[in-house]
Design a protein around this motif. Structure first.
Motif, PDB file in Angstrom:
ATOM      1  N   ILE A 214       4.674   0.195  12.149  1.00 17.25           N
ATOM      2  CA  ILE A 214       4.349   1.458  11.479  1.00 17.25           C
ATOM      3  C   ILE A 214       5.551   1.895  10.650  1.00 17.25           C
TER       4      ILE A 214
ATOM      5  N   GLN B 219      -1.169  -8.176   1.225  1.00  5.48           N
ATOM      6  CA  GLN B 219      -0.023  -7.611   0.512  1.00  5.48           C
ATOM      7  C   GLN B 219       0.919  -8.741   0.120  1.00  5.48           C
TER       8      GLN B 219
ATOM      9  N   ASP C 263       6.686   0.667  17.559  1.00  2.00           N
ATOM     10  CA  ASP C 263       6.076  -0.664  17.463  1.00  2.00           C
ATOM     11  C   ASP C 263       4.974  -0.728  18.511  1.00  2.00           C
TER      12      ASP C 263
ATOM     13  N   ALA D 132      -3.690  -3.808   6.576  1.00  9.60           N
ATOM     14  CA  ALA D 132      -2.559  -3.100   5.977  1.00  9.60           C
ATOM     15  C   ALA D 132      -3.135  -1.861   5.314  1.00  9.60           C
ATOM     16  N   LEU D 133      -2.708  -0.712   5.775  1.00 17.70           N
ATOM     17  CA  LEU D 133      -3.195   0.510   5.141  1.00 17.70           C
ATOM     18  C   LEU D 133      -2.150   1.616   5.170  1.00 17.70           C
TER      19      LEU D 133
ATOM     20  N   GLY E 273       2.200   4.241   7.025  1.00 14.38           N
ATOM     21  CA  GLY E 273       1.749   2.878   6.743  1.00 14.38           C
ATOM     22  C   GLY E 273       1.582   2.110   8.044  1.00 14.38           C
TER      23      GLY E 273
ATOM     24  N   THR F   8       0.843  -1.209   0.000  1.00 10.41           N
ATOM     25  CA  THR F   8       0.000   0.000   0.000  1.00 10.41           C
ATOM     26  C   THR F   8       0.875   1.254   0.000  1.00 10.41           C
TER      27      THR F   8
HETATM   28  C1  BTN Z   1       7.740  -2.309  10.777  1.00  5.42           C
HETATM   29  O1  BTN Z   1       7.443  -2.524  11.943  1.00  5.42           O
HETATM   30  O2  BTN Z   1       8.805  -2.714  10.306  1.00  5.42           O
HETATM   31  C2  BTN Z   1       6.780  -1.504   9.924  1.00  5.42           C
HETATM   32  C3  BTN Z   1       5.770  -2.349   9.234  1.00  5.42           C
HETATM   33  C4  BTN Z   1       4.795  -1.534   8.384  1.00  5.42           C
HETATM   34  C5  BTN Z   1       3.809  -2.396   7.626  1.00  5.42           C
HETATM   35  C6  BTN Z   1       2.763  -1.598   6.926  1.00  5.42           C
HETATM   36  S1  BTN Z   1       1.441  -2.581   6.321  1.00  5.42           S
HETATM   37  C7  BTN Z   1       0.807  -1.236   5.411  1.00  5.42           C
HETATM   38  C8  BTN Z   1       2.013  -0.538   4.803  1.00  5.42           C
HETATM   39  N1  BTN Z   1       2.406  -1.180   3.554  1.00  5.42           N
HETATM   40  C9  BTN Z   1       3.632  -1.722   3.638  1.00  5.42           C
HETATM   41  O3  BTN Z   1       4.207  -2.326   2.710  1.00  5.42           O
HETATM   42  N2  BTN Z   1       4.138  -1.534   4.868  1.00  5.42           N
HETATM   43  C10 BTN Z   1       3.225  -0.782   5.720  1.00  5.42           C
END
Ligand code: BTN
Length: 259
Positions: A128, A56, A117, A75-76, A145, A33
């Motif tokens: 995030i 995803q 986190d 997932a957004l 994200g 996303t």
């Molecule tokens: C992390 O803790 O490493 C961050 C993870 C973030 C995941 C989200 S899901 C929606 C958005 N799309 C992605 O590809 N990544 C973020």
């Protein structure tokens, strides 16, 4: 439970927001996303546009890691055009909004591990990722994200089983993604408006962190630091007290909590 149907319309219809999620693009399956959001932002998508994925196939995490989003999870990505002075707060905003939405939707009590986190107990339930496009003092766009392990059966993913959890594993039942997403978008707007009104969210974020006072190992780029996490500053960085008494300020990194 039958898998819950998500759609852009279902999400927007249940919202009481004025701009976050008033435009939703829903993809049953997408690479990431973040990628869609970036293309949308470059084309000037309206602020508060939300890209939601059913699953995803190339989800991205921080520090170039992969992020798993099989069907059933959240997932957004949300598009903002903030002032440059808001960027630090946007990190705090996202994790706080996730904490509140999980609390309201499930009754669980999540906490935040620096920098952003979201944990339940000592396991990660949400990650995030924020990607900014900044030129000088101008933010072209900022994308937040959010990935929440909503209905993830950790037994099926042994590689992350010791470090991750999901809302459904914690509750012992499947949960409604729609309900969590609606709470989440509402909370994000509430905090964003507070920020625009000049309020600070640093104090609330700081008070929700599990990290201060803990013995930690922090990896920042090639460097690893160990010590006691002493505090987090208003600009979002972590102050680490080494065993030799030195104090190091870390702007970004990955924290492992030690015993
Ligand atoms: C992390 O803790 O490493 C961050 C993870 C973030 C995941 C989200 S899901 C929606 C958005 N799309 C992605 O590809 N990544 C973020």
């Amino acid at each position: 439970m039958m898998e819950e149907v998500l759609s852009a319309d279902f999400i927007t219809r249940g919202l009481k927001t004025s701009f976050i999620g008033q435009r939703v693009l829903y993809y049953p399956s997408v690479d990431s996303t973040m990628e869609v959001a970036r293309q949308e932002a470059r084309q000037g998508a309206v602020e508060g546009t939300v890209i939601v994925a059913g699953e995803q196939t190339g989800g991205r995490g921080r520090l170039k890691r992969a992020w798993l989003t099989p069907a059933g999870n959240i997932a957004l990505s949300i598009i903002f055009y903030p002032k440059v002075s808001y960027l630090t707060s946007l990190i705090m905003l996202a994790s706080l909004a996730v904490v509140h939405s999980i609390e309201s939707a499930t009754g669980l009590k999540p906490q935040i591990k620096w920098p952003n986190d979201v944990l339940i107990g000592d396991k990660k339930v949400c990650g995030i990722l924020i990607e900014n496009d900044v030129q000088g003092n101008v933010v072209n766009y900022s994308i937040t994200g959010i990935g929440i392990n909503a209905n993830l059966r950790l037994a099926d993913f042994p590689e992350i089983q010791t470090t991750a959890t999901s809302l459904s594993d914690e509750l012992g039942r499947e949960i409604s993604r729609l309900n969590v997403i609606r709470h989440l978008l509402g909370e994000i707007e509430r905090y964003y408006l507070a920020l625009s009104a000049g309020e600070s969210i640093y104090e609330e974020w700081r008070d929700r962190l599990v990290t201060p006072g803990k013995r930690v190992r922090v990896t920042a780029g090639e460097t690893t630091y160990e010590g006691i996490a002493e505090s987090v500053t208003r600009d979002g960085s972590l102050s680490l007290r080494g065993s030799d008494g030195s104090l190091t300020r870390i702007v970004a990194g990955d924290v492992t909590l030690r015993e």
